[in-house]
Design a protein around this motif. Structure first.
Motif, short mmCIF file in Angstrom:
data_model
loop_
_atom_site.label_atom_id
_atom_site.label_comp_id
_atom_site.label_asym_id
_atom_site.label_seq_id
_atom_site.Cartn_x
_atom_site.Cartn_y
_atom_site.Cartn_z
N ARG A 136 -4.79 39.73 24.49
CA ARG A 136 -3.52 40.44 24.80
C ARG A 136 -3.18 41.70 24.65
NH1 ARG A 136 1.41 35.71 24.82
NH2 ARG A 136 1.81 36.76 22.46
N LEU A 137 -3.24 42.00 25.59
CA LEU A 137 -1.39 43.87 25.09
C LEU A 137 0.09 43.57 25.07
CD1 LEU A 137 -1.06 46.96 24.95
CD2 LEU A 137 -0.95 47.20 27.19
N SER A 138 -0.03 43.57 23.44
CA SER A 138 1.70 43.28 24.11
C SER A 138 2.35 44.91 23.12
CB SER A 138 1.62 42.61 22.42
OG SER A 138 3.28 42.11 21.95
N PHE A 139 3.57 44.94 24.31
CA PHE A 139 3.89 46.10 24.35
C PHE A 139 5.80 45.74 24.47
CE2 PHE A 139 2.62 46.80 27.97
CZ PHE A 139 3.95 46.90 29.17
N SER A 140 7.00 46.92 23.87
CA SER A 140 8.25 46.49 23.89
C SER A 140 8.37 47.84 24.74
CB SER A 140 8.91 46.74 22.77
OG SER A 140 8.93 47.35 22.03
N ARG A 141 9.30 47.99 25.29
CA ARG A 141 9.62 48.62 26.59
C ARG A 141 11.24 48.79 26.94
NH1 ARG A 141 7.00 47.80 32.90
NH2 ARG A 141 8.33 45.77 33.34
N ARG A 142 11.85 50.37 26.66
CA ARG A 142 13.72 50.06 27.00
C ARG A 142 13.96 50.08 28.76
NH1 ARG A 142 17.25 48.21 22.92
NH2 ARG A 142 16.31 49.69 20.71
N ARG A 143 14.79 48.99 29.30
CA ARG A 143 15.14 49.63 30.57
C ARG A 143 16.44 49.49 30.79
NH1 ARG A 143 11.43 47.66 34.30
NH2 ARG A 143 13.10 46.57 35.24
N ALA A 144 16.60 50.19 31.45
CA ALA A 144 18.43 50.29 32.31
C ALA A 144 18.83 48.94 32.17
CB ALA A 144 18.28 51.20 33.02
N VAL A 145 20.12 49.21 31.39
CA VAL A 145 21.30 47.98 32.06
C VAL A 145 21.42 48.15 32.88
CG1 VAL A 145 21.74 47.92 29.22
CG2 VAL A 145 23.47 49.37 30.76
N ALA A 465 21.32 56.32 19.05
CA ALA A 465 22.16 55.34 19.24
C ALA A 465 22.45 55.14 20.69
CB ALA A 465 23.33 56.19 18.39
N ASN A 466 22.27 56.33 21.39
CA ASN A 466 21.98 56.59 22.94
C ASN A 466 21.29 55.59 23.33
OD1 ASN A 466 24.67 58.64 22.92
ND2 ASN A 466 22.65 59.61 23.66
N VAL A 467 19.80 54.93 23.27
CA VAL A 467 18.84 54.62 23.66
C VAL A 467 19.55 52.83 23.44
CG1 VAL A 467 16.28 52.97 22.77
CG2 VAL A 467 17.30 55.98 23.44
N GLU A 468 19.66 53.12 22.09
CA GLU A 468 20.40 51.73 21.88
C GLU A 468 20.89 51.19 23.04
OE1 GLU A 468 20.36 48.02 19.91
OE2 GLU A 468 18.86 49.12 19.69
N ALA A 469 22.83 52.03 22.92
CA ALA A 469 23.10 52.54 23.74
C ALA A 469 23.67 51.05 25.07
CB ALA A 469 24.39 52.91 23.20
N PHE A 470 22.25 52.62 26.43
CA PHE A 470 22.33 52.12 27.16
C PHE A 470 21.26 51.69 27.64
CE2 PHE A 470 25.24 55.55 25.78
CZ PHE A 470 26.85 54.91 26.37
N THR A 471 20.13 51.13 27.27
CA THR A 471 19.62 50.60 27.60
C THR A 471 19.47 48.80 27.47
OG1 THR A 471 17.95 50.99 25.96
CG2 THR A 471 18.01 52.24 27.68
N GLU A 472 18.30 47.67 27.29
CA GLU A 472 17.87 46.85 27.15
C GLU A 472 16.38 47.19 26.29
OE1 GLU A 472 19.87 44.87 26.36
OE2 GLU A 472 21.43 44.33 27.53
N GLN A 473 16.33 46.25 25.76
CA GLN A 473 14.25 46.43 24.91
C GLN A 473 14.00 45.01 25.85
OE1 GLN A 473 12.80 47.16 20.60
NE2 GLN A 473 14.03 45.67 20.40
N GLN A 474 12.51 45.13 26.62
CA GLN A 474 11.51 44.18 27.38
C GLN A 474 11.23 43.48 25.92
OE1 GLN A 474 10.82 44.80 31.16
NE2 GLN A 474 12.15 42.98 31.17
N TRP A 475 10.18 42.73 26.34
CA TRP A 475 8.61 42.69 25.75
C TRP A 475 7.76 42.51 26.98
CZ3 TRP A 475 6.73 37.38 23.83
CH2 TRP A 475 5.47 37.65 22.72
N VAL A 476 6.86 42.77 27.18
CA VAL A 476 6.02 42.44 27.78
C VAL A 476 4.29 42.87 27.54
CG1 VAL A 476 4.75 43.60 30.03
CG2 VAL A 476 6.63 44.16 29.26
N THR A 477 3.20 40.82 27.61
CA THR A 477 2.37 41.50 27.23
C THR A 477 1.30 41.38 28.58
OG1 THR A 477 2.11 38.50 27.75
CG2 THR A 477 2.73 39.93 25.53
#
Length: 487
Positions: A136-145, A465-477
């Motif tokens: 499968r294709l497995s990736f992570s992405r950042r999404r706004a909180v 720092a800003n990406v970590e502060a204002f997004t959530e990390q999501q795992w997608v396959t």
């Protein structure tokens, strides 16, 4: 027509346009003169409830816009801060008591730069392809909180709001800003006007001046999953406690009791100048202020005498005159708190080398010598123009004294031996280190934050720092077809 005069903001809050708040409007007062600057609209928790709901709905459309459109809004905002910086800076000078250079830093060199950096952040990579043992294709992405709550202070009202607000917007969030009521025009109304003019969609930004009850409602609202707060350690602890009940993320930039260490090989004249700036800039009302001057015993007496001479020579007065180096304190409460610390420290055995007096809200730059380690001026954050001097005898002594505090925000070390300075810094817990500079430094491109009672680490500045502060990390396959399972 002046930029702020283009809309009827007097007595109104910014929440789906300029509307009447549910609380009684109040006067914003110029601390240097006592004059009324304007009529500020005031919100209540009921206004916050409506704003959070509106922001939540508006964010859904904002976050799915192409990143280039969000970036364009931020670039237009940067251009507006630059175009109108003279008018906005004057509001900062008059409402917060800042000197004009500090006001300029907050506008064309601060807010505008935060917007430029945020515009670039909108286009930054927001995920990565991951290895997987599965087909499968497995990736992570950042999404706004979603919705970010920003609670900003009086001392640098424009800059300390924008460093959270701009990246949060760029990353696809809506923002509810509660500025300090004492600086709600320069730290709230002007920001709302800029983004209104820049074409930010209605409802993505709300500006709600109000009291502690509005801040508490913002922290408690379940539709606001992230809170960015800049202010006192006491208030930050209360916010963290309340947010924990909602399992919210909080980004806390709190108080400080930062040490400026002057080694025996430092250029003494330059060290005194740096120390004076670190303690007296903006009347010491800066979290990063040089709150403790730790000076090698061989030069401590001369350093103290020279620092006192500099303090006595500082012109203090109305910053609108342009002929002063220090303006007023923000209000009577802050001045009294500072004077009480000075008086208590003198009673504990410190010696007054300069200052310790005031006329109205203008407190003289103050130097305290022979300060006992038990004195309040050494042990506590002062948030006023006070420079306590304490002697040390060797590097072990310096490291111990600098570390002997619950705070850990900024550290300055002055020495001709840079390697020695870096080695000493390694022994002292702190969020920021400046070799051969005083403790007050900030840039939009650099991570900013303290440890211990100064906050929960670098939560602002720099892309990471800003990406970590204002997004959530999501795992997608993603699979090409549904696999078979033994059920």
């Amino acid at each position: 027509m002046a930029f702020l005069d283009a809309v009827d903001w007097q007595g109104r809050i910014f929440s789906g346009g300029w509307i009447k708040g549910s609380s009684e409007p109040y006067d914003s007062t110029e601390p240097a003169t006592g004059k009324t600057l304007g009529r500020v609209g005031a919100a209540t928790p009921a206004d916050l409830d409506r704003a959070a709901g509106h922001a939540q709905q508006a964010q859904l459309a904002w976050t799915v816009l192409p990143y280039v459109e969000r970036a364009q809004v931020l670039r237009r905002a940067a251009a507006l801060f630059e175009k109108h910086h003279a008018e906005i800076a004057e509001w900062i000078v008059r409402e917060s008591g800042a000197l004009r250079p500090f006001a300029d830093i907050q506008t064309s060199m601060g807010a505008a730069e935060e917007c430029h950096e945020a515009a670039a952040l909108a286009a930054a990579p927001f995920g990565e392809v991951l290895r997987s043992v599965e087909d499968r294709l497995s990736f992570s992405r950042r999404r706004a909180v979603g919705v970010v709550g920003v609670i900003s202070p009086f001392n640098a009202p424009m800059l300390l709001a924008m460093r959270a607000l701009a990246p949060a917007l760029a990353l696809g969030n809506a923002v509810v800003l509660k500025p300090d009521p004492r600086t709600a025009i320069c730290g709230g109304v002007t920001i709302a006007r800029v983004f209104e003019e820049a074409g930010l969609p209605e409802g993505v930004l709300h500006v709600l001046p109000g009291g502690a009850d509005v801040g508490a409602a913002l922290v408690d609202d379940p539709r606001v999953p992230v809170i960015a707060f800049t202010g006192s350690t006491e208030a930050g602890k209360a916010i963290a406690t309340a947010a924990a009940q909602r399992l919210k993320r909080v980004h806390l930039e709190l108080g400080g009791n930062s040490a400026l260490i002057v080694l025996d090989d430092a250029d003494l004249d330059k060290a005194v100048s740096a120390g004076a700036f670190g303690s007296f800039h903006h009347s010491g009302q800066i979290c990063m202020a040089s709150s403790r001057h730790l000076v090698h015993a061989s030069i401590a007496e001369e350093y103290t005498a020279r620092l006192a001479e500099r303090a006595d020579a500082v012109p203090v007065g109305d910053p609108m005159t342009g002929a002063v180096l220090m303006g007023p304190m923000i209000d009577e409460r802050q001045l009294r708190a500072t004077h009480t610390v000075v008086s208590d420290s003198l009673a504990a055995g410190a010696r007054l080398a300069a200052g310790g007096t005031h006329e109205g809200l203008f407190y003289r730059p103050t130097v305290l010598a022979d300060v006992p380690l038990t004195a309040r001026a050494y042990a506590e954050e002062i948030f006023g123009p006070v420079a306590p001097v304490v002697a040390f005898h060797d590097l072990d002594d310096a490291a111990h004294l600098a570390s002997d505090t619950e705070y850990g925000l900024s550290l300055g070390i002055l020495t001709r031996d840079v390697a020695k300075g870096l080695a000493l810094a390694d022994r002292i817990p702190t969020g920021l280190v400046h070799i051969n500079d005083q403790t007050v430094n900030d840039e939009a491109t650099s991570p900013f934050g303290g440890v211990g009672a100064s906050g929960n680490g670098a939560r602002h500045g720099g892309a990471a720092a800003n990406v970590e502060a204002f997004t959530e990390q999501q795992w997608v396959t993603v699979r090409g077809e549904i696999p078979g399972y033994p059920f």
